[in-house]
Design a protein around this motif. Sequence first.
Motif, short mmCIF file in Angstrom:
data_model
loop_
_atom_site.label_atom_id
_atom_site.label_comp_id
_atom_site.label_asym_id
_atom_site.label_seq_id
_atom_site.Cartn_x
_atom_site.Cartn_y
_atom_site.Cartn_z
N THR A 2 24.45 55.23 36.49
CA THR A 2 25.08 55.59 37.76
C THR A 2 24.26 55.04 38.92
N LEU A 3 24.93 54.43 39.88
CA LEU A 3 24.24 53.86 41.05
C LEU A 3 23.71 55.00 41.92
N ILE A 4 22.41 55.00 42.17
CA ILE A 4 21.77 56.05 42.96
C ILE A 4 21.40 55.55 44.35
N LEU A 5 20.84 54.35 44.44
CA LEU A 5 20.38 53.80 45.71
C LEU A 5 20.75 52.33 45.84
N ILE A 6 21.12 51.93 47.05
CA ILE A 6 21.15 50.53 47.43
C ILE A 6 20.13 50.40 48.55
N THR A 7 19.17 49.50 48.40
CA THR A 7 18.10 49.37 49.38
C THR A 7 18.06 47.95 49.93
N THR A 8 18.09 47.83 51.26
CA THR A 8 17.99 46.54 51.94
C THR A 8 17.05 46.73 53.14
N PRO A 9 16.60 45.65 53.77
CA PRO A 9 15.76 45.81 54.97
C PRO A 9 16.50 46.42 56.15
N GLU A 10 17.84 46.40 56.14
CA GLU A 10 18.63 46.92 57.25
C GLU A 10 19.03 48.38 57.07
N TYR A 11 19.25 48.82 55.84
CA TYR A 11 19.79 50.16 55.59
C TYR A 11 19.53 50.56 54.15
N ILE A 12 19.78 51.85 53.86
CA ILE A 12 19.75 52.38 52.50
C ILE A 12 21.06 53.12 52.28
N PHE B 176 27.82 48.69 59.90
CA PHE B 176 28.03 48.59 58.46
C PHE B 176 29.01 49.68 58.01
N SER B 177 29.80 49.38 56.99
CA SER B 177 30.74 50.36 56.44
C SER B 177 30.85 50.13 54.93
N ILE B 178 31.45 51.09 54.24
CA ILE B 178 31.54 51.04 52.78
C ILE B 178 33.00 51.07 52.33
N TYR B 179 33.34 50.17 51.41
CA TYR B 179 34.60 50.24 50.68
C TYR B 179 34.26 50.37 49.20
N ILE B 180 35.05 51.18 48.49
CA ILE B 180 34.77 51.45 47.08
C ILE B 180 36.00 51.12 46.24
N ALA B 181 35.79 50.36 45.17
CA ALA B 181 36.85 50.07 44.21
C ALA B 181 36.64 50.93 42.98
N ASN B 182 37.57 51.86 42.72
CA ASN B 182 37.52 52.75 41.57
C ASN B 182 38.55 52.34 40.54
N LYS B 183 38.13 52.33 39.27
CA LYS B 183 39.08 52.02 38.20
C LYS B 183 39.78 53.30 37.77
N ILE B 184 41.10 53.35 37.98
CA ILE B 184 41.92 54.51 37.63
C ILE B 184 43.05 54.05 36.72
N ASN B 185 43.09 54.61 35.50
CA ASN B 185 44.11 54.22 34.50
C ASN B 185 44.15 52.72 34.28
N GLY B 186 42.97 52.13 34.22
CA GLY B 186 42.88 50.71 33.91
C GLY B 186 43.07 49.78 35.09
N GLU B 187 43.41 50.32 36.28
CA GLU B 187 43.61 49.49 37.47
C GLU B 187 42.70 49.96 38.60
N TYR B 188 42.29 49.02 39.42
CA TYR B 188 41.40 49.36 40.53
C TYR B 188 42.19 49.82 41.76
N VAL B 189 41.62 50.83 42.44
CA VAL B 189 42.13 51.30 43.72
C VAL B 189 41.00 51.12 44.73
N LEU B 190 41.31 50.49 45.85
CA LEU B 190 40.32 50.15 46.87
C LEU B 190 40.48 51.09 48.06
N SER B 191 39.38 51.75 48.48
CA SER B 191 39.45 52.72 49.58
C SER B 191 38.20 52.65 50.43
#
Length: 360
Positions: free
Chosen positions: A200-210, A331-346
């Motif tokens: 499971t992804l816990i952290l994304i770390t960059t020089p600009e943000y976490i 900066f903003s976040i979009y997440i692609a979740n796999k639901i019933n074999g297909e991705y949903v982007l939100s």
Amino acid sequence: MKKRLLILFIIIFSINTYGQKVIHKPDCIYSNISGEIEKVELTEKETILHFHVRKPRGGWIYIPSATYIESSLTNEGRLYVIKGEGVGVAEKYYLSRTAEIRYKLYFPALRKDVKEINYDESNSRGNKFIYKLDVSKNGYSFRSSKWRNMREHLDSKNKSSINNRDKQLGEVKTGKSDGDVFPEDLPKAFFGNWYDKYGTLILITTPEYIVSDFRIRYYRSIQKIGNNKFKIETTANSFEILSLDNENMIIRTDKLSSLKKKPSNNRSEFIKGNWVHKNRISKLTVTDDFFYFYDKTSENTLGSKKKRIDHVAESKSDDVIWYILYNQGEFSIYIANKINGEYVLSPRGQMETKYKKIKK
């Protein structure tokens, strides 16, 4: 000949160094803006102020066209705002979905001998201004929590005059700790995607943000407490790095966590293409480098708005893909979740806004 080339190299290097000069968290004597200046960029052609402003949701920001900066020493030679990025000049910006925003204002270049500036929005309904913003060196509010707490304490003393406050601030500055560092000074091994033992992804770390707890966090202070050991405070929380190498890291929050780093997948091929909103009121296109957004009334085939893909991370064997997007200082976040074999982007935090990929 070699001596001339060396002199030419030194001159070019000096010009470039000035052109890339950045002041982090600059100090000032007084400010009544609803936020702070996160950094100031000084180049040969322009001066760029990076703002982080907080207001109640539903409020608005307005930057008058007569907004200017000037040398605090001479109070003359006003440099008027050229443009805004994130918030336009002479346009009301409403905070409809958030209570904070980051934006940039561009001004002509300052003279090299200017050490402190005043900022004034020249608003007839109530000026917003900053007095004696130090553009000569990095501020202590970022580098020392002791300084920041003392600064807040001094600001709360309404009886102190500006002259007395100036003297007090000068005395406090000597309390800087030698262990304080900036994000870009952290070990390169720290930056990347960090996972727990379950993948499971816990952290994304960059020089600009976490990115943690599904949100983008920005650095407030970093203190080195040992060899490859750091205490990091963000805009929402704090944690300690207890050990770090190229693939493993142990951090302490309210508990100890052992994390493992995996390489970033910068381009997920199966996500690229056209996506449509579940109610068909808008759509977007994902390419190698951008998200292009456009609504049903847009005639632009590349969309009326675009956001650059800054970072990509996958979690749990591609079941969840995180996209960190950048546009005009934010900066903003979009997440692609796999639901019933297909991705949903939100977009993060807006589950009602779902996009499904258009099949060819």
